[in-house]
Design a protein around this motif. Structure first.
Motif, PDB file in Angstrom:
ATOM      1  N   LYS A  70      30.457 132.920  47.908  1.00 25.85           N
ATOM      2  CA  LYS A  70      30.830 132.959  49.338  1.00 25.85           C
ATOM      3  C   LYS A  70      32.154 133.691  49.547  1.00 25.85           C
ATOM      4  O   LYS A  70      33.091 133.506  48.773  1.00 25.85           O
ATOM      5  N   LEU A  87      37.119 122.314  54.430  1.00 23.69           N
ATOM      6  CA  LEU A  87      35.976 122.639  53.567  1.00 23.69           C
ATOM      7  C   LEU A  87      35.394 124.031  53.837  1.00 23.69           C
ATOM      8  O   LEU A  87      35.016 124.747  52.913  1.00 23.69           O
ATOM      9  N   LEU A  88      35.330 124.384  55.104  1.00 26.08           N
ATOM     10  CA  LEU A  88      34.700 125.652  55.475  1.00 26.08           C
ATOM     11  C   LEU A  88      35.487 126.860  54.974  1.00 26.08           C
ATOM     12  O   LEU A  88      34.923 127.921  54.745  1.00 26.08           O
ATOM     13  N   TRP A  97      38.566 122.477  47.356  1.00 28.26           N
ATOM     14  CA  TRP A  97      37.199 122.503  47.917  1.00 28.26           C
ATOM     15  C   TRP A  97      36.349 121.430  47.238  1.00 28.26           C
ATOM     16  O   TRP A  97      35.709 120.611  47.899  1.00 28.26           O
ATOM     17  N   ALA A 252      33.030 122.178  63.488  1.00 29.73           N
ATOM     18  CA  ALA A 252      31.706 122.586  62.952  1.00 29.73           C
ATOM     19  C   ALA A 252      30.645 121.555  63.307  1.00 29.73           C
ATOM     20  O   ALA A 252      29.467 121.885  63.426  1.00 29.73           O
ATOM     21  N   GLY A 253      31.055 120.295  63.484  1.00 30.18           N
ATOM     22  CA  GLY A 253      30.099 119.223  63.700  1.00 30.18           C
ATOM     23  C   GLY A 253      29.669 119.053  65.141  1.00 30.18           C
ATOM     24  O   GLY A 253      28.837 118.204  65.428  1.00 30.18           O
ATOM     25  N   THR A 256      27.908 123.623  66.805  1.00 27.31           N
ATOM     26  CA  THR A 256      26.624 124.092  66.295  1.00 27.31           C
ATOM     27  C   THR A 256      25.456 123.257  66.824  1.00 27.31           C
ATOM     28  O   THR A 256      24.439 123.814  67.232  1.00 27.31           O
ATOM     29  N   THR A 260      22.391 124.341  69.352  1.00 29.93           N
ATOM     30  CA  THR A 260      20.989 124.182  68.937  1.00 29.93           C
ATOM     31  C   THR A 260      20.204 123.400  69.987  1.00 29.93           C
ATOM     32  O   THR A 260      19.077 123.770  70.345  1.00 29.93           O
ATOM     33  N   VAL A 316      22.267 129.400  65.172  1.00 30.20           N
ATOM     34  CA  VAL A 316      23.560 129.380  65.885  1.00 30.20           C
ATOM     35  C   VAL A 316      24.691 129.912  65.013  1.00 30.20           C
ATOM     36  O   VAL A 316      25.664 130.466  65.508  1.00 30.20           O
ATOM     37  N   PRO A 377      19.057 128.610  58.054  1.00 34.26           N
ATOM     38  CA  PRO A 377      19.998 128.382  59.170  1.00 34.26           C
ATOM     39  C   PRO A 377      21.224 127.586  58.757  1.00 34.26           C
ATOM     40  O   PRO A 377      22.247 127.622  59.441  1.00 34.26           O
ATOM     41  N   PHE A 378      21.145 126.864  57.627  1.00 31.24           N
ATOM     42  CA  PHE A 378      22.288 126.056  57.182  1.00 31.24           C
ATOM     43  C   PHE A 378      22.966 126.668  55.956  1.00 31.24           C
ATOM     44  O   PHE A 378      23.676 125.974  55.230  1.00 31.24           O
ATOM     45  N   GLY A 379      22.771 127.975  55.730  1.00 33.28           N
ATOM     46  CA  GLY A 379      23.391 128.604  54.573  1.00 33.28           C
ATOM     47  C   GLY A 379      22.670 128.204  53.299  1.00 33.28           C
ATOM     48  O   GLY A 379      21.533 127.708  53.331  1.00 33.28           O
ATOM     49  N   ARG A 383      27.649 126.125  48.878  1.00 28.20           N
ATOM     50  CA  ARG A 383      28.384 126.205  50.138  1.00 28.20           C
ATOM     51  C   ARG A 383      27.482 126.018  51.358  1.00 28.20           C
ATOM     52  O   ARG A 383      27.858 126.364  52.490  1.00 28.20           O
ATOM     53  N   CYS A 385      25.567 124.022  54.371  1.00 30.52           N
ATOM     54  CA  CYS A 385      26.140 123.088  55.345  1.00 30.52           C
ATOM     55  C   CYS A 385      26.074 121.646  54.843  1.00 30.52           C
ATOM     56  O   CYS A 385      24.983 121.129  54.580  1.00 30.52           O
ATOM     57  N   ALA A 391      22.964 117.032  61.454  1.00 30.96           N
ATOM     58  CA  ALA A 391      22.652 117.948  62.562  1.00 30.96           C
ATOM     59  C   ALA A 391      21.182 117.845  62.954  1.00 30.96           C
ATOM     60  O   ALA A 391      20.843 117.786  64.143  1.00 30.96           O
TER      61      ALA A 391
HETATM   62  C1  HEM Z   1      22.587 122.920  63.812  1.00 34.40           C
HETATM   63  C2  HEM Z   1      23.777 122.625  63.353  1.00 34.40           C
HETATM   64  C3  HEM Z   1      24.473 123.361  62.231  1.00 34.40           C
HETATM   65  C4  HEM Z   1      24.253 124.610  61.711  1.00 34.40           C
HETATM   66  C5  HEM Z   1      23.209 125.638  62.131  1.00 34.40           C
HETATM   67  C6  HEM Z   1      25.219 124.801  60.645  1.00 34.40           C
HETATM   68  C7  HEM Z   1      25.283 125.948  59.860  1.00 34.40           C
HETATM   69  C8  HEM Z   1      26.128 126.084  58.775  1.00 34.40           C
HETATM   70  C9  HEM Z   1      26.134 127.215  57.869  1.00 34.40           C
HETATM   71  C10 HEM Z   1      25.233 128.443  57.969  1.00 34.40           C
HETATM   72  C11 HEM Z   1      27.079 126.978  56.931  1.00 34.40           C
HETATM   73  C12 HEM Z   1      27.426 127.874  55.743  1.00 34.40           C
HETATM   74  C13 HEM Z   1      28.514 128.867  56.099  1.00 34.40           C
HETATM   75  C14 HEM Z   1      28.804 129.854  54.980  1.00 34.40           C
HETATM   76  O1  HEM Z   1      28.083 129.946  53.979  1.00 34.40           O
HETATM   77  O2  HEM Z   1      29.784 130.574  55.149  1.00 34.40           O
HETATM   78  C15 HEM Z   1      27.697 125.702  57.247  1.00 34.40           C
HETATM   79  C16 HEM Z   1      28.720 125.121  56.520  1.00 34.40           C
HETATM   80  C17 HEM Z   1      29.344 123.956  56.894  1.00 34.40           C
HETATM   81  N1  HEM Z   1      28.986 123.110  57.912  1.00 34.40           N
HETATM   82 FE1  HEM Z   1      27.449 123.326  59.156  1.00 34.40          FE
HETATM   83  N2  HEM Z   1      25.995 123.680  60.557  1.00 34.40           N
HETATM   84  C18 HEM Z   1      25.569 122.766  61.491  1.00 34.40           C
HETATM   85  C19 HEM Z   1      26.070 121.486  61.707  1.00 34.40           C
HETATM   86  C20 HEM Z   1      27.122 120.912  61.022  1.00 34.40           C
HETATM   87  C21 HEM Z   1      27.597 119.559  61.185  1.00 34.40           C
HETATM   88  C22 HEM Z   1      26.973 118.514  62.118  1.00 34.40           C
HETATM   89  C23 HEM Z   1      28.689 119.420  60.365  1.00 34.40           C
HETATM   90  C24 HEM Z   1      29.584 118.229  60.118  1.00 34.40           C
HETATM   91  C25 HEM Z   1      29.574 117.089  60.725  1.00 34.40           C
HETATM   92  C26 HEM Z   1      28.873 120.683  59.667  1.00 34.40           C
HETATM   93  C27 HEM Z   1      29.870 120.956  58.764  1.00 34.40           C
HETATM   94  C28 HEM Z   1      29.882 122.061  57.936  1.00 34.40           C
HETATM   95  C29 HEM Z   1      30.869 122.243  56.875  1.00 34.40           C
HETATM   96  C30 HEM Z   1      32.035 121.323  56.559  1.00 34.40           C
HETATM   97  C31 HEM Z   1      30.521 123.422  56.217  1.00 34.40           C
HETATM   98  C32 HEM Z   1      31.232 124.037  55.021  1.00 34.40           C
HETATM   99  C33 HEM Z   1      30.608 123.507  53.754  1.00 34.40           C
HETATM  100  C34 HEM Z   1      31.258 124.087  52.514  1.00 34.40           C
HETATM  101  O3  HEM Z   1      31.640 125.252  52.529  1.00 34.40           O
HETATM  102  O4  HEM Z   1      31.323 123.361  51.526  1.00 34.40           O
HETATM  103  N3  HEM Z   1      27.903 121.556  60.094  1.00 34.40           N
HETATM  104  N4  HEM Z   1      27.087 125.168  58.366  1.00 34.40           N
END
Ligand code: HEM
Length: 439
Positions: A70, A87-88, A97, A252-253, A256, A260, A316, A377-379, A383, A385, A391
């Motif tokens: 990443k 974390l992100l 991390w 992030a929580g 997104t 959606t 998203v 959609p969640f990566g 890394r 999500c 979600a």
């Molecule tokens: C539909 C809802 C969501 C979508 C589409 C989504 C999408 C993503 C994606 C694509 C990534 C990866 C980003 C990358 O590789 O650069 C990511 C990472 C992350 N998301 Fe989500 N997310 C959603 C909801 C949430 C929720 C509800 C939370 C927390 C309560 C959250 C917390 C995080 C965190 C902390 C990361 C970083 C993880 C890491 O790098 O270890 N996300 N998300």
């Protein structure tokens, strides 16, 4: 080896900035795909060369963590100073991390999901009553954001905020993103100036987050995970690390999931037959949404397919970036570890080689077998999500309440997608009425 295509109007020093929209970068990057094909290069000022990957076949090998890692692009780099150890934003190789990831993991376990479910059900019902009490069409963006922020603060942290406090956070976050996003005024100005300051609004945002954390309940999954000191999971998080993680969780929580739900409502309002089928599925449970227990949600397969299909057409988080660990090739083009690879979900999720009739909204396609490997959609990988299960659960539960108890009335809205930086329908309005009141 042939040259990699690039958008028109490339200018010395500035690169391809004139071919990209600063307001809607993801959509303008995708807009070049038709002419330039499955892979092309974008260069902007002193940023690394970026290869945009648009097809599932080219994306698939890049999803493997063993060869690719990443990297944080401009959007994350601009936001990182407000939560540097969040974390992100941290590198996978960075010890913080791993520490934060391991500490937060229990907040997304099955036991934690049960807690979220119980806390979310009444919050959703109360918000939706207000939506349907409005005689006028509602502003879906505003309402879904307020709901999603209420859910993450109450279910995740156990903190009850007033609607004014919620509005203050969302407004501060918008101003912060707007001011850090100076690129919207002069594209990629950060790159010219080489600066990445902590803007004043970041302090206000952090103060709000400190209040959410400090008034949280130790029973709530995110508060419990962040304050946990079990040595099995490594060193306890420092105060700064706790607030950094909470900033990321709160932003992030909710952004997104709000987007959606908004896109799902857009699709449901255009496809009443889909809403009817979801309603029939709910009727089959013999329960009102407020009576559904955690385990019931997994049984709502059609509604879950509605969410999956929404995230296919409207991811998203429209892309994520990777870099090669060692020199590699993509479609015969050499890439080095310094290049950024932009996995363009807006194109990959509609690749006609993988999806039949890719532009149509058809939840059934998710009922017939596992999703293709390139549906992301969640990566992906380490890394991916961390909040994925939360979600999905939250979105399905919200839609269950919406379709079971309400009627959705289109206002003739035409889709216009905003990027801020996640995607959402801009100025989307909808009339929502309680079903009992429908004559
Ligand atoms: C539909 C809802 C969501 C979508 C589409 C989504 C999408 C993503 C994606 C694509 C990534 C990866 C980003 C990358 O590789 O650069 C990511 C990472 C992350 N998301 Fe989500 N997310 C959603 C909801 C949430 C929720 C509800 C939370 C927390 C309560 C959250 C917390 C995080 C965190 C902390 C990361 C970083 C993880 C890491 O790098 O270890 N996300 N998300």
């Amino acid at each position: 080896m042939s040259a990699v295509p690039h958008p028109p109007w490339r200018v010395p020093l500035v690169g391809d900035a004139l071919s990209l929209s600063a307001r809607t970068p993801a959509q303008s990057i995708t807009g070049h795909a038709e002419r330039l094909g499955d892979v092309y290069e974008v260069r902007v000022l002193r940023y690394p060369r970026m290869l945009v990957v648009n097809s599932a076949a080219l994306a698939e090998p890049i999803l493997d963590d063993r060869g690719w890692t990443k990297v944080n692009g401009p959007a994350f780099r601009r936001l990182a100073p407000m939560a540097p150890t969040g974390l992100l934003f941290t590198d996978t190789e960075d010890a913080v991390w791993r520490l934060a990831h391991d500490r937060l993991q229990p907040a997304f376990s099955r036991a934690a999901m049960r807690r979220y479910h119980a806390a979310m059900n009444p919050v959703i019902a109360a918000h939706l009553r207000r939506w349907s009490a409005s005689a006028q069409p509602i502003d879906v963006g505003e309402r879904t954001q307020d709901l999603a922020y209420d859910l993450i603060t109450r279910a995740g942290f156990g903190t009850r905020l007033t609607s004014t406090q919620r509005r203050e956070f969302v407004d501060t976050m918008f101003v912060l993103i707007r001011t850090t996003n100076r690129g919207k005024v002069i594209p990629f100005l950060d790159a010219v100036l080489g600066v990445n300051p902590v803007p004043p609004h970041a302090q206000a945002l952090r103060r709000h987050v400190e209040m959410v954390v400090d008034s949280g309940s130790s029973e709530a999954p995110l508060t419990a995970a962040l304050s946990d000191t079990d040595p099995e999971r490594g060193a306890p998080l420092t105060r700064q690390q706790i607030i950094d993680q909470a900033v990321v969780m709160l932003i992030a929580g909710h952004e997104t999931t709000a987007g959606t739900v908004a896109f799902a409502l857009y699709e449901l309002s255009r496809h009443p037959e889909v809403a009817d089928r979801a309603r029939a599925e709910l009727a089959g449970t013999g329960k009102a949404p407020a009576e559904l227990v955690y385990e019931d949600i997994a049984g709502l397969r059609y509604l879950r397919a509605v969410v999956d299909e929404t995230l296919r057409l409207h991811p998203v988080a429209p892309a994520f970036l990777r870099a090669a660990r060692t020199p590699a090739t993509i479609a015969g083009h050499r890439v080095t570890p310094d290049d950024w690879i932009y996995l363009n979900l807006l194109a990959i999720h509609r690749d006609p080689a993988v999806w039949i009739d890719p532009d149509s909204f058809s939840p059934d396609r998710f009922l017939t077998g596992p999703a293709p490997l390139t549906y992301k959609p969640f990566g992906t990988g380490a890394r991916a999500c961390i909040g994925r299960a939360l979600a999905l659960h939250e979105t399905v539960l919200t839609l269950a309440h919406l379709v079971h108890d309400h009627e959705l009335w289109s206002t003739g809205y035409r889709l216009d997608i905003e990027e801020f930086p996640t995607l959402k329908p801009r100025n989307f309005t909808l009339r929502v009425t309680a079903r009992a009141a429908v004559g």
